[in-house]
Design an enzyme around this catalytic site. Sequence first.
Site, PDB file in Angstrom:
ATOM      1  N   ASP A   1       0.814  -1.221   0.000  1.00 17.23           N
ATOM      2  CA  ASP A   1       0.000   0.000   0.000  1.00 17.23           C
ATOM      3  C   ASP A   1       0.845   1.268   0.000  1.00 17.23           C
ATOM      4  OD1 ASP A   1       0.720  -0.915   2.616  1.00 17.23           O
ATOM      5  OD2 ASP A   1      -0.721   0.446   3.532  1.00 17.23           O
TER       6      ASP A   1
ATOM      7  N   GLU B   1      -0.772  -2.128   5.140  1.00 14.60           N
ATOM      8  CA  GLU B   1       0.178  -2.148   6.264  1.00 14.60           C
ATOM      9  C   GLU B   1       0.159  -0.808   6.993  1.00 14.60           C
ATOM     10  OE1 GLU B   1       3.281  -1.174   8.703  1.00 14.60           O
ATOM     11  OE2 GLU B   1       3.248  -0.279   6.718  1.00 14.60           O
ATOM     12  N   GLU B   2       0.032   0.278   6.223  1.00 13.62           N
ATOM     13  CA  GLU B   2       0.154   1.614   6.834  1.00 13.62           C
ATOM     14  C   GLU B   2      -0.943   1.881   7.860  1.00 13.62           C
ATOM     15  OE1 GLU B   2       2.651   3.343   6.677  1.00 13.62           O
ATOM     16  OE2 GLU B   2       3.673   3.021   4.762  1.00 13.62           O
TER      17      GLU B   2
ATOM     18  N   ARG C   1      18.556  -7.855  12.800  1.00 12.07           N
ATOM     19  CA  ARG C   1      18.846  -7.926  14.220  1.00 12.07           C
ATOM     20  C   ARG C   1      17.893  -8.895  14.910  1.00 12.07           C
ATOM     21  NH1 ARG C   1      20.607  -3.210  17.625  1.00 12.07           N
ATOM     22  NH2 ARG C   1      20.218  -3.823  19.774  1.00 12.07           N
TER      23      ARG C   1
ATOM     24  N   HIS D   1       7.337   8.590   4.647  1.00 12.64           N
ATOM     25  CA  HIS D   1       6.031   9.260   4.747  1.00 12.64           C
ATOM     26  C   HIS D   1       6.115  10.751   4.387  1.00 12.64           C
ATOM     27  CE1 HIS D   1       4.021   6.003   7.510  1.00 12.64           C
ATOM     28  NE2 HIS D   1       4.869   5.486   6.642  1.00 12.64           N
TER      29      HIS D   1
HETATM   30 ZN   LIG Z   1       5.147   3.476   6.324  1.00  9.32          ZN
HETATM   31 ZN   LIG Z   2       6.447   0.916   5.311  1.00 13.36          ZN
END
Ligand SMILES: [Zn+2]
Ligand SMILES: [Zn+2]
Length: 400
Positions: A81, A139-140, A179, A365
């Site tokens: 997205d 996801e956002e 990590r 962003h």
């Molecule tokens: Zn993002």
């Molecule tokens: Zn992202």
Amino acid sequence: MDLSSLLADLEALRDEMIRTRRDLHQHPELGFQERRTAGIIAARLSAAGLEVRTGVAHTGVLGVLRGGQPGPGLLLRADMDALPVQEENDLPFRSQTPGVMHACGHDTHVAVALAVAQTLARHRDALPGTITFAFQPAEEIISGARPMIEQGALDNPPVQATLAFHVTTELPVGQVSARAGAIMASADRFEIVVRGTGGHGAYPHRSVDPILVGSEIVVALQLLVSREVNPIDPAVVTIGMFHAGTAFNIIPPEARLAGTLRTLDQELRARLQQRIGELASGIAASLRAQAEVAFDVGCPPVVNDPAMAALVRRAALAVVGEAGTVEREPQMGADDMALFLEARPGCYFFVGGANPPYVPSGPHHSPQFGVDEASLPIAAEVLLRAAVEHQERGGAKRTG
Ligand SMILES: [Zn+2]
Ligand SMILES: [Zn+2]
């Protein structure tokens, strides 16, 4: 599997991978609206011979590659997205959709995962086990992973381990970080409604002022972080909204606050959820008001399995060498890859994409976000090597 032949096939897809990324970048789509993106993914996966399921979690796509040899099940996740941001980069492939931009790099995730799927598909007879490619929507807004899992992404076919990556402008191109342990925070949204008694601003003693009570709550929430949390355990409580009132001389009956809670630890997360509720209602009660606290439970911290992180580090060493294999400090941002990792051991790794001043590399962003496309073949090779080693060894082994 013949690694040199796999790598040659991946390299042959390099230009197509970049073209795909640019095409997706020009046509970004917001969470749960990724229809064009999903269509391209499904067509490409079908052409490569994968079994394809579309409409998973609305716009998600699952591609299943069944190898010719026995082996484990692995899931590679790519989010797809974009964000409600107006792109300000002067690029030939800048976003053509006003107000929408791939300002987090998910276009690169899709392009890389497709190239890896196409490469492995050409070697399916030699591939041990099954690989599920999960192209996740939304996801956002931390909303796509849960329904994908609920709709069988990890069970049909069975998955034992998970992998994903995020390109980042916090690292220069040529660096990869895998990590172990918690690398990103849990994220929960909460809302506090403070109810007092409205009245004339000149006669506060006849009212219960919810703005003052809300202000006390805002301050007290920071005392939780500074006095109740071990200073070496990260925690963030941010109030991002505080709405109350209609006029300068009226005490309103109600104030509404909303905020976010971030931790790297599930136990601390649960404790702070409880304490935010206790503190808000206790302070309100002591000041003759009432507070109602509601939590919108988001997602757990992103926690990498040590053996899976070691597997990815070995892959990274082969691609970017000792100097490029770094350990990025944990972040208080969140990602719903956390839910895949909570369900199955896995590794979420970061691939550096910054290369200023040659490539726009503004923060994630932001309207100036951009990544050096040299990061794409690096991500693809690390993902391919890690996946192949996992399938050939029958899982992640705690060696190397
Ligand atoms: Zn993002
Ligand atoms: Zn992202």
